[in-house]
Design an enzyme around this catalytic site. Structure first.
Site, PDB file in Angstrom:
ATOM      1  N   LEU A  27      24.831  -0.651  29.621  1.00 55.75           N
ATOM      2  CA  LEU A  27      24.669  -0.737  31.063  1.00 55.75           C
ATOM      3  C   LEU A  27      25.895  -1.407  31.676  1.00 55.75           C
ATOM      4  CD1 LEU A  27      22.660  -0.273  33.429  1.00 55.75           C
ATOM      5  CD2 LEU A  27      21.979  -2.658  33.136  1.00 55.75           C
ATOM      6  N   LYS A  43      20.575   3.025  34.825  1.00 58.10           N
ATOM      7  CA  LYS A  43      19.520   2.015  34.793  1.00 58.10           C
ATOM      8  C   LYS A  43      18.170   2.677  35.090  1.00 58.10           C
ATOM      9  CE  LYS A  43      18.718  -2.800  36.185  1.00 58.10           C
ATOM     10  NZ  LYS A  43      18.865  -3.398  34.833  1.00 58.10           N
ATOM     11  N   TYR A  76      16.000   1.839  38.652  1.00 54.00           N
ATOM     12  CA  TYR A  76      15.601   0.577  39.262  1.00 54.00           C
ATOM     13  C   TYR A  76      16.775  -0.385  39.320  1.00 54.00           C
ATOM     14  CZ  TYR A  76      15.469  -1.993  34.792  1.00 54.00           C
ATOM     15  OH  TYR A  76      15.807  -2.613  33.616  1.00 54.00           O
ATOM     16  N   GLU A  79      24.408  -4.057  23.159  1.00 52.08           N
ATOM     17  CA  GLU A  79      24.022  -5.020  24.194  1.00 52.08           C
ATOM     18  C   GLU A  79      22.664  -5.604  23.839  1.00 52.08           C
ATOM     19  OE1 GLU A  79      23.713  -2.888  27.899  1.00 52.08           O
ATOM     20  OE2 GLU A  79      22.687  -1.210  26.949  1.00 52.08           O
TER      21      GLU A  79
END
Length: 287
Positions: free
Chosen positions: A207, A151, A34, A183
């Site tokens: 990411l 992702k 996504y 993260e």
């Protein structure tokens, strides 16, 4: 609530008429990717960056590129138009499709993918009052799979992290692996010490944030010093300031980590300035 128009496999539909198969692999296996693109002033922010990362995610999962990729900009713009989105988000999801029954093995490459897009209206997105007071975070063990650079729709543990933060009376959580911050649950993490911006280098561990790339570019153009390396939780608690970046939060100051206030407990000058620069420069090139 106003009924939105959404996009499902080539059709624009009222949201209450949108349907996908119960055998869709994203539903059964989390087998989907996504992207979320911000909208400011009716225009898309960093669309090309999100489009490139989408294609990379598909490649990393050996997922065929659907023909609709060539039309994504037009679809985004149409959804923004028909739903009258001034400030908000466009969510895009592509899955490996619904081959007809549940099976761990990938379906035939000719299986049609499932492509879904919808909008979310977020009035005043750029003027989020939370940015003026900053957010409080906790740290949690990073228990996600090893390919966080893709992702995917596998968001259960990030959701659990956010709920852990909420239970602790905080806003979000930073993931920690071997003592070092990877993260946030849905954002990239940064600290600032003696004017230097420090953030983890790109790898499979985090990411590859589209907002991250833009913010670091703007920081260097503003002659701010940037160092990409691992930083520990203790180093973060001793930092002068901290912040996170994402497509929906832009640059969001962090004022507390595990109950330890950073600086004077208010948003720092570096994060505040970077937020201003990011929003100003992104508006200039929005499509």
């Amino acid at each position: 609530m106003t009924m939105r128009t959404v996009y499902v496999n080539g059709d624009y539909l009222p949201e209450n008429e949108a349907k996908i198969s119960i055998f869709d692999r994203a539903f059964l296996m989390g087998d989907g990717v996504y992207e979320v693109t911000s909208v400011l002033g009716g225009k898309l922010i960093d669309f090309e960056g999100h489009n490139r990362r989408l294609k990379r995610s598909l490649d990393e999962l050996d997922m065929p590129h659907p023909a609709v990729l060539d039309d994504l900009l037009d679809i985004h713009r149409e959804l923004v138009r028909v739903n009258e989105i001034e400030d908000g988000l466009v969510y895009l999801q592509i899955t490996r499709g619904a081959p007809g029954d549940r099976d761990f093995a990938y379906p035939d490459p000719d299986t049609p993918p499932t492509v879904v897009l919808f909008t979310q209206s977020k009035p005043g997105l750029a003027d989020n009052p939370v940015a003026k007071k900053g957010i409080k975070i906790i740290t949690v063990e990073d228990l996600r799979w090893g390919r966080r650079d893709i992702k995917t729709t596998q968001l259960l543990y990030p959701s659990m992290g956010k709920m852990m933060a909420k239970k602790a009376g905080c806003d979000d959580a930073w993931m920690v692996q071997d003592g070092f911050v990877t993260e946030g649950t849905s954002n990239n993490a940064y600290i600032v010490k003696d004017g230097k911006i420090i953030t983890r280098a790109l790898s499979n561990d985090i990411l590859h944030g589209i907002t991250r790339a833009a913010v670091l570019r703007f920081a260097e153009e503003a002659q701010m010093q940037v160092e990409e390396r691992n930083f520990s939780v203790e180093e973060a608690k001793d930092a002068d300031e901290a912040f996170v970046t994402s497509a929906s939060a832009f640059v969001m100051p962090v004022v507390e980590i595990d109950g330890v206030a950073l600086g004077d407990g208010t948003p720092g000058a570096v994060a505040t300035r970077l937020r201003e620069i990011y929003i100003e420069e992104s508006r200039k090139v929005a499509v």
